[in-house]
Design a protein around this motif. Structure first.
Motif, mmCIF file in Angstrom:
data_model
loop_
_atom_site.group_PDB
_atom_site.id
_atom_site.type_symbol
_atom_site.label_atom_id
_atom_site.label_comp_id
_atom_site.label_asym_id
_atom_site.label_seq_id
_atom_site.Cartn_x
_atom_site.Cartn_y
_atom_site.Cartn_z
ATOM 1 N N GLY A 50 16.618 18.315 -18.030
ATOM 2 C CA GLY A 50 17.721 19.146 -17.555
ATOM 3 C C GLY A 50 18.595 18.450 -16.482
ATOM 4 N N LYS A 51 18.111 17.480 -15.949
ATOM 5 C CA LYS A 51 18.938 16.557 -15.127
ATOM 6 C C LYS A 51 19.435 15.311 -15.498
ATOM 7 C CE LYS A 51 16.976 18.601 -11.083
ATOM 8 N NZ LYS A 51 15.868 18.363 -9.630
ATOM 9 N N ASN A 52 18.728 15.193 -16.840
ATOM 10 C CA ASN A 52 19.115 13.603 -17.497
ATOM 11 C C ASN A 52 18.643 12.501 -16.566
ATOM 12 O OD1 ASN A 52 20.226 14.605 -20.161
ATOM 13 N ND2 ASN A 52 22.181 15.000 -18.887
ATOM 14 N N THR A 53 17.651 12.632 -16.161
ATOM 15 C CA THR A 53 17.013 11.836 -14.965
ATOM 16 C C THR A 53 15.717 11.218 -15.350
ATOM 17 O OG1 THR A 53 18.581 12.738 -13.415
ATOM 18 C CG2 THR A 53 16.778 11.382 -12.781
ATOM 19 N N MET A 54 15.494 10.049 -15.221
ATOM 20 C CA MET A 54 14.034 9.638 -15.409
ATOM 21 C C MET A 54 13.732 8.980 -14.119
ATOM 22 S SD MET A 54 12.885 6.402 -17.809
ATOM 23 C CE MET A 54 14.059 5.151 -16.948
ATOM 24 N N TYR A 55 12.396 9.168 -13.834
ATOM 25 C CA TYR A 55 11.821 8.567 -12.509
ATOM 26 C C TYR A 55 10.523 7.415 -12.812
ATOM 27 C CZ TYR A 55 14.021 13.157 -11.337
ATOM 28 O OH TYR A 55 14.634 13.995 -11.139
ATOM 29 N N LEU A 56 10.190 6.814 -11.511
ATOM 30 C CA LEU A 56 9.118 5.842 -11.620
ATOM 31 C C LEU A 56 8.457 6.175 -10.192
ATOM 32 C CD1 LEU A 56 7.636 3.654 -13.315
ATOM 33 C CD2 LEU A 56 8.963 2.231 -12.092
ATOM 34 N N GLN A 57 7.406 6.686 -10.295
ATOM 35 C CA GLN A 57 6.673 6.979 -8.973
ATOM 36 C C GLN A 57 5.758 5.720 -8.850
ATOM 37 O OE1 GLN A 57 6.608 9.419 -6.444
ATOM 38 N NE2 GLN A 57 5.371 8.161 -5.647
ATOM 39 N N MET A 58 5.937 5.052 -7.709
ATOM 40 C CA MET A 58 5.153 3.780 -7.558
ATOM 41 C C MET A 58 4.337 3.705 -6.432
ATOM 42 S SD MET A 58 8.303 0.907 -8.438
ATOM 43 C CE MET A 58 9.117 1.410 -6.809
ATOM 44 N N GLY B 259 0.778 -1.086 -0.028
ATOM 45 C CA GLY B 259 0.093 -0.054 0.001
ATOM 46 C C GLY B 259 0.581 1.310 0.162
ATOM 47 N N GLY B 260 2.075 1.090 0.362
ATOM 48 C CA GLY B 260 3.028 2.199 0.212
ATOM 49 C C GLY B 260 3.600 2.701 -0.921
ATOM 50 N N SER B 261 4.258 3.592 -1.183
ATOM 51 C CA SER B 261 4.903 4.285 -2.439
ATOM 52 C C SER B 261 6.608 4.451 -2.277
ATOM 53 C CB SER B 261 4.476 5.530 -2.491
ATOM 54 O OG SER B 261 3.073 5.705 -2.696
ATOM 55 N N LEU B 262 7.219 4.443 -3.437
ATOM 56 C CA LEU B 262 8.526 4.769 -3.594
ATOM 57 C C LEU B 262 8.522 5.418 -4.732
ATOM 58 C CD1 LEU B 262 10.268 1.305 -2.838
ATOM 59 C CD2 LEU B 262 10.507 3.170 -1.598
ATOM 60 N N ARG B 263 9.669 6.373 -4.868
ATOM 61 C CA ARG B 263 9.978 6.740 -6.195
ATOM 62 C C ARG B 263 11.253 6.388 -6.664
ATOM 63 N NH1 ARG B 263 10.864 12.980 -8.542
ATOM 64 N NH2 ARG B 263 12.499 12.955 -7.135
ATOM 65 N N LEU B 264 11.747 6.005 -7.801
ATOM 66 C CA LEU B 264 12.999 5.293 -8.359
ATOM 67 C C LEU B 264 13.377 6.514 -9.232
ATOM 68 C CD1 LEU B 264 12.227 1.522 -9.232
ATOM 69 C CD2 LEU B 264 12.902 2.595 -7.056
ATOM 70 N N SER B 265 14.576 6.632 -9.210
ATOM 71 C CA SER B 265 15.367 7.507 -10.151
ATOM 72 C C SER B 265 16.440 6.606 -10.942
ATOM 73 C CB SER B 265 16.037 8.666 -9.328
ATOM 74 O OG SER B 265 15.112 9.266 -8.632
ATOM 75 N N CYS B 266 16.393 7.237 -12.144
ATOM 76 C CA CYS B 266 17.570 6.805 -13.046
ATOM 77 C C CYS B 266 18.300 8.060 -13.734
ATOM 78 C CB CYS B 266 17.034 5.941 -14.137
ATOM 79 S SG CYS B 266 18.160 5.199 -15.392
ATOM 80 N N ALA B 267 19.730 8.088 -13.241
ATOM 81 C CA ALA B 267 20.472 9.125 -14.009
ATOM 82 C C ALA B 267 21.372 8.638 -14.839
ATOM 83 C CB ALA B 267 21.301 9.533 -12.523
#
Length: 127
Positions: free
Chosen positions: A74-82, A14-22
């Motif tokens: 601008g940050k060359n970063t991708m995210y995944l909000q889960m 039920g919780g959340s995490l946000r992944l980043s990919c630089a």
């Protein structure tokens, strides 16, 4: 191209995490990036993808409505909000890059379309 996924950890159902990919090193103006996940003994499975220059997105049925892919050019970063995580989301998550963008977005559900892979980040969801 160097890819570094981060943001994994242990979370309750039920919780959340946000992944980043630089990303670093060679960059591209038009490419696809994706999120795949893998559990022991299974092949990597598609989670989501995004076309970098247009922002066009696609999701696996199992995560649609719960996960959101995005990028910050601008940050060359991708995210995944889960969000609304469940134990079946437990896996190592990877963020690859595909240089060739000449196919429709549906084709980028295949891991073979991607050229560069980095280290993954482990997500563990407890029940």
């Amino acid at each position: 191209v160097q890819l570094q996924a981060s943001g994994g950890g242990l979370v309750q159902a039920g919780g959340s995490l946000r992944l980043s990919c630089a990303t670093s090193g060679r960059t591209f103006n038009s490419h696809y990036m994706g999120w795949f996940r893998q559990t022991p003994g299974k092949e990597r499975a598609f989670v989501a993808r995004i076309r970098w220059n247009t922002g066009d997105k696609g999701y696996a049925d199992s995560v649609r409505g719960r996960f959101t892919i995005s990028r910050d050019a601008g940050k060359n970063t991708m995210y995944l909000q889960m969000d609304s995580l469940n134990p079946e989301d437990t896996a190592v998550y990877y963020c690859p890059v595909a240089r060739f963008v000449g196919l429709s977005g549906y084709h980028y559900r295949l891991s073979s379309r991607y050229d560069y892979w980095g280290q993954g980040t482990l997500v563990t969801v407890s029940s």
